[in-house]
Design a protein around this motif. Structure first.
Motif, mmCIF file in Angstrom:
data_model
loop_
_atom_site.group_PDB
_atom_site.id
_atom_site.type_symbol
_atom_site.label_atom_id
_atom_site.label_comp_id
_atom_site.label_asym_id
_atom_site.label_seq_id
_atom_site.Cartn_x
_atom_site.Cartn_y
_atom_site.Cartn_z
ATOM 1 N N THR A 1 4.350 -6.439 -11.819
ATOM 2 C CA THR A 1 4.716 -7.856 -11.759
ATOM 3 C C THR A 1 4.089 -8.663 -12.882
ATOM 4 O O THR A 1 4.579 -9.724 -13.218
ATOM 5 C CB THR A 1 4.236 -8.488 -10.431
ATOM 6 O OG1 THR A 1 2.804 -8.376 -10.388
ATOM 7 C CG2 THR A 1 4.847 -7.805 -9.230
ATOM 8 N N LEU B 1 8.700 -6.645 -2.374
ATOM 9 C CA LEU B 1 7.612 -6.369 -3.319
ATOM 10 C C LEU B 1 7.386 -4.857 -3.457
ATOM 11 O O LEU B 1 7.245 -4.334 -4.558
ATOM 12 C CB LEU B 1 6.327 -7.063 -2.839
ATOM 13 C CG LEU B 1 5.125 -6.982 -3.773
ATOM 14 C CD1 LEU B 1 5.437 -7.617 -5.122
ATOM 15 C CD2 LEU B 1 3.905 -7.677 -3.145
ATOM 16 N N LYS C 1 9.954 -3.302 -5.529
ATOM 17 C CA LYS C 1 9.764 -3.662 -6.941
ATOM 18 C C LYS C 1 8.730 -2.728 -7.583
ATOM 19 O O LYS C 1 8.908 -2.245 -8.704
ATOM 20 C CB LYS C 1 9.290 -5.113 -7.026
ATOM 21 C CG LYS C 1 9.263 -5.696 -8.427
ATOM 22 C CD LYS C 1 8.942 -7.199 -8.333
ATOM 23 C CE LYS C 1 8.575 -7.804 -9.667
ATOM 24 N NZ LYS C 1 9.600 -7.779 -10.668
#
Lengths: 362, 420, 142
Positions: free
Chosen positions: B44, B362, B365
């Motif tokens: 991220t 998340l 990801k």
């Protein structure tokens, strides 16, 4: 110089003044990282010393260690040290060659059996003896033969001490260190790729004056390998402040900040580079702006990239636990009684948590 | 009881701070290397996912309760004390973006065990009522039903009947004096029941004396994931009681990462005494059988395989060589991912993240990291040894349109067992 | 090959950016304590500058602060040695060079006269022998 005269007598005969000798002892003490108070002791011992025979064997190596030694920063001191020993066999330095060379070795062994010092550089091929031979004798056979009559063995360089680059993955020759093969003789390891020249001579002198030096768990003399590069590094204050160079040309690098993030192995490398330094005490890698490679530690070649920041030692979880444990002890003591009371009250106030205590709405 | 409260949470944090924690906080040099070790940061690039930053509430309590300047600052009103809102703000950092994978602890230059402290911080979060809904529900089911997924004994019995019929094996239940007590994870019972058939076949061939228990078949421990040692201890105790009652020599942890960590490493500390039995991971046992010559293969796996190390088994558990020994026995073409063994990257769903729906996006990801690893080696199948990793890896592969079969190491061995 | 041939400016090039170690002031205090001890108990003290981590430039700065006093002697013994009494009496700076004039050791001694500066009994004896030989040779010739 005759072998039955003491060093003091020989020096006197050669017209070396007492002042020169004292100077030699002072610089030697400094080199050996001994307190200045030891200078008179060194003088008294060296003076009475009868020169021991030294046999130097080179196996799987690059001659870098010998190169390093012959560049020992003080010609004068080096001469004196070589005057104190009788280097009876050394491939690279001896004049004799062929069978005469091997004869010199055999003679030195016979004459001084049980008393000579064996110096080894280079690792020994473990699996196939044919990988390295001298005069038709395999490295292993020669080492075992010469070691049998040695009073002690000095393993010079990371190859002899730990296997070094020949042992690097995938270790095609099955290289092993001296201590992997010899178990019944005192062995002093002087690792480094190459070792600091002054450290090689320093250990030899220390050996001659005081006998076997105090060794750490890797067989290295504590006088030279007792501190990590990091602990003695002049850039350490930046590490403590958290100021790091992030690349070789950023502001941090220009300001001389800590090179930890650029892969410096200083925190896990034990050697004297930061104080003894290299090239006449001119500088050492970190001072020149390059991270320490950790060349005096076992398996440094396989410890990941030289430029990858250290993530705890090479392959050793145990060490992390030791650091954490040690840190825990210190802070534990620092917590102190009043803080312990504070924690005790928290323990006392603990209400057992059940599943009914988890939801906000319950 | 009294329900969650900030006071209980704060007290729990005070209670959890020990000498290592104090040493860790005072040794941190803010180098930020833990960030690059954390897949929630690398995938991220959001600095809030820096592992040491996730510990801020715990650090604050340490500073204000246990250090001179912190106490002074708090007394003079210079520093703001920790509030319930702080804990609420940190909830997702502590639960959604940390799988307790332990990679940050490995890279810390001063040896700070960050994972150890996240585990401690969760004690305070849970006691203050700031644990994720999904984990709370799983924990409740674990305590009341005996399984975080709500699997009851009849469901297990049905799977056993099915297994016995399909493979012509006997699955022993509640056998006193058996050498091994075998534990399972709910995911294996519900999603991968072949696991039961696999161990039954392997143990039959290798002549291992074993049993399941109707009282304690569940190996997983939600108490550890949510961070409530009281509950974790209760769950471990159930297993200890049964193991003692059946007088087994050892308990086998199933192919589940945190179950192994819970029973093997945390277990004795939680219940406060040494076990009088051994704990082994199924892979440790299989490798032992291999060295004893008790595992005979009829053929080798032809596919090109790689192995995903479950964090709690490899990095936190030390079971690294065993799966590789087994894979080399099993397959001619076994290759490693770029970073593997104790430095492997987490699948993204451990440490309770998979029970927490809020973290779904998340964790998918972060699968990009695993994808990048897999892209470098071009294999035919992935082998792993944790049903939680397995489910998440399957989801991730689907999300990223990758077609790769996921195999359980134990099940694959069973498939290649030599017929007598 | 050593770094001897290099111009000094090249060798010291890292100096401007070198951060201080903070060891300078403690060193000066060590000297102060040693002087006190000498006055009170007559105890001599030696500091080996090699054993202390010093950043590039810090040693120069130390030498600058100690300055030069009344005595400046050079010994010619297997490479020269400089013996300088600093601005502070009884604080001696001893620098040993090798034959190439590069520094091989540097000490600070707190004493009346550094031992190495004094004539040594062995050397006196050897000198006396030489003088006697010379005189007897002269007598024989005469």
């Amino acid at each position: 110089m005759s072998k039955d005269k003491t060093l003091g007598e020989t020096l006197q005969e050669r017209g070396v003044s007492r002042r020169s000798f004292l100077k030699f002892c002072a610089t030697t003490a400094s080199m050996m990282a001994l307190p200045p108070a030891m200078i008179p002791v060194i003088a008294a011992t060296l003076e009475k010393l009868r020169r021991p025979s030294v046999i130097w064997l080179s196996f799987q190596e690059c001659t870098g260690c010998t190169e390093s030694l012959t560049r020992s920063h003080s010609a004068t001191i080096e001469d004196l040290i070589f005057d104190t020993i009788s280097l009876d066999y050394h491939h690279t330095l001896q004049a004799a060659s062929g069978s005469a060379a091997e004869h010199a070795r055999e003679e030195a062994m016979q004459e001084n059996y049980g008393n000579y010092i064996l110096v080894v550089d280079g690792s020994i091929p473990g699996e196939n003896n044919g990988y390295s031979t001298i005069a038709g004798i395999s490295n292993k056979a020669m080492l075992l033969e010469v070691a049998a009559g040695a009073a002690a063995i000095v393993a010079v360089g990371s190859c002899a001490a730990f296997g070094g680059i020949p042992k690097a993955d995938p270790n095609p020759t099955g290289a092993v260190s001296v201590s992997d093969l010899i178990k019944d003789k005192p062995i002093v390891n002087i690792p480094g790729c190459p070792p600091i020249p002054a450290v090689i001579t320093g250990v030899l002198v220390q050996f001659l004056t005081f006998g076997l030096p105090e060794l750490d768990q890797l067989g290295r003399p504590a006088a030279f390998y007792g501190n990590s590069i990091h602990d003695r590094c002049y850039r350490r204050p930046f590490y403590d402040k958290g100021l790091f160079a992030d690349s070789f040309d950023d502001e941090g690098a220009k300001k001389g900040w800590c090179l930890f993030k650029l892969g410096c192995k200083g925190p896990t490398t034990y050697n004297a580079c930061a104080t003894t330094k290299w090239n006449d005490g001119t500088s050492f890698p970190i001072e020149a702006g390059h991270p320490c490679l950790g060349c005096s530690e076992p398996d440094f070649w396989d410890a990941g990239s030289f430029y990858k920041a250290l993530s705890t030692p090479t392959e050793d979880i145990g060490k992390t636990a030791v650091y954490a444990g040690a840190a825990g002890l210190i802070a534990g003591a620092a917590l102190g009684a009043s803080l312990r009371a504070r924690k005790q009250s928290a323990v006392k106030n603990h209400e057992r948590v059940t599943i009914d205590d988890l939801d906000q709405e319950s | 009881m009294s329900g969650p409260s900030f006071e209980r949470g704060y007290n729990a944090l005070k209670e959890e701070i020990d000498a290592p924690t104090a040493a860790f906080f005072s040794s941190c040099v803010h180098c930020g290397m833990c960030a690059e070790a954390c897949l929630f940061f690398t995938e991220t690039r959001d600095p809030k996912y820096t592992p040491i930053h996730k510990l801020e509430p715990l650090r604050k309590v340490w500073k204000q309760e246990y250090t001179f300047w912190g106490k002074l600052g708090k007394a003079l009103g210079l520093s703001r004390p920790l509030t319930d809102q702080d804990l609420a703000d940190w909830e997702s950092l502590v639960y959604d973006s940390c799988t307790l994978c332990g990679r940050c602890s490995m890279v810390c230059p001063v040896g700070n065990d960050i994972t150890y402290m996240i585990r401690k911080l969760r004690e305070g979060m849970a006691a203050a009522g700031h644990a994720p809904k999904g984990l709370i529900d799983a924990t409740k089911r674990a305590v009341t039903i005996g399984s975080p997924m709500g699997v009851k004994l009849p469901a297990l019995q049905a799977q056993i009947r099915h297994t016995e019929k399909e493979y012509d094996v006997k699955v022993p239940m509640d056998v006193e004096g058996a050498e091994y007590l075998c534990l399972l994870s709910s995911m294996e019972i519900m999603n991968f029941p072949e696991y039961i058939g696999s161990i039954a076949r392997i143990f039959k061939k290798a002549k291992v004396s074993w049993t399941l228990s109707s009282q304690a078949f569940e190996a997983t421990n939600s108490g550890i994931q949510i961070g409530v040692s009281d509950i974790a201890a209760e769950l471990v105790q159930r297993i200890v009681d049964v193991a003692e009652e059946l007088k087994v020599k050892a308990v086998i942890s199933p192919e589940c990462g945190h179950a192994y960590m819970a029973i093997r490493w945390d277990g004795p500390n939680l219940v406060g005494k040494r076990f009088n039995f051994k704990v082994v991971h199924i892979l440790e046992l299989l490798d032992e059988l291999r060295t004893q010559g008790r595992l005979k293969m009829k053929d080798k796996e032809a596919r090109k395989l790689t192995y995903h190390d479950p964090c709690q088994i490899a990095r936190r558990g030390g079971v690294i060589d065993q799966p590789r020994n087994l894979l080399n026995m099993l397959a001619d073409n076994f290759v490693e991912m770029p970073e593997t063994g104790k430095m492997n990257w987490c699948c993204g769903a451990g440490g309770g993240v998979s029970s927490n729906e809020r973290a779904d996006d998340l964790r998918l990801k972060t699968f990009a990291r695993k994808k990048a690893q897999l892209d470098t080696i071009n294999v035919d199948a992935i082998v792993s040894a944790c049903s939680n990793c397995r489910i998440h890896l399957e989801e991730g592969l689907e999300e990223y349109h990758m077609e790769l079969p996921l195999l359980s190491l134990t099940e694959t061995i069973a498939e290649h067992l030599a017929e007598e | 090959m050593t770094a001897n041939g290099m111009p000094a400016s090249t060798i010291a090039s890292s100096a401007p950016c070198a951060p201080p170690t903070g060891n300078l002031v403690p060193l000066l205090h060590e000297i102060r304590h040693a002087l006190t001890r000498w006055l009170e108990q007559g105890e001599e003290h030696v500091i080996d500058l090699r054993s202390i981590p010093l950043a590039p430039g810090e040693e120069d700065s130390l030498l600058e602060q100690l300055g030069e006093g009344e005595v400046n002697a050079r010994l010619s013994i297997t490479g020269p040695s400089d013996i300088i009494e600093t601005r502070y009496p009884a604080v001696w700076l001893i620098t040993h060079y090798n034959e190439n004039e590069s520094i091989i050791g540097r000490f600070i001694e707190i004493c009346e006269v550094p031992g190495i500066l004094k004539s040594q009994a062995d050397d006196i004896r050897a000198g006396l022998e030489r003088l006697e030989d010379q005189l007897s040779n002269a007598e024989t010739r005469a």
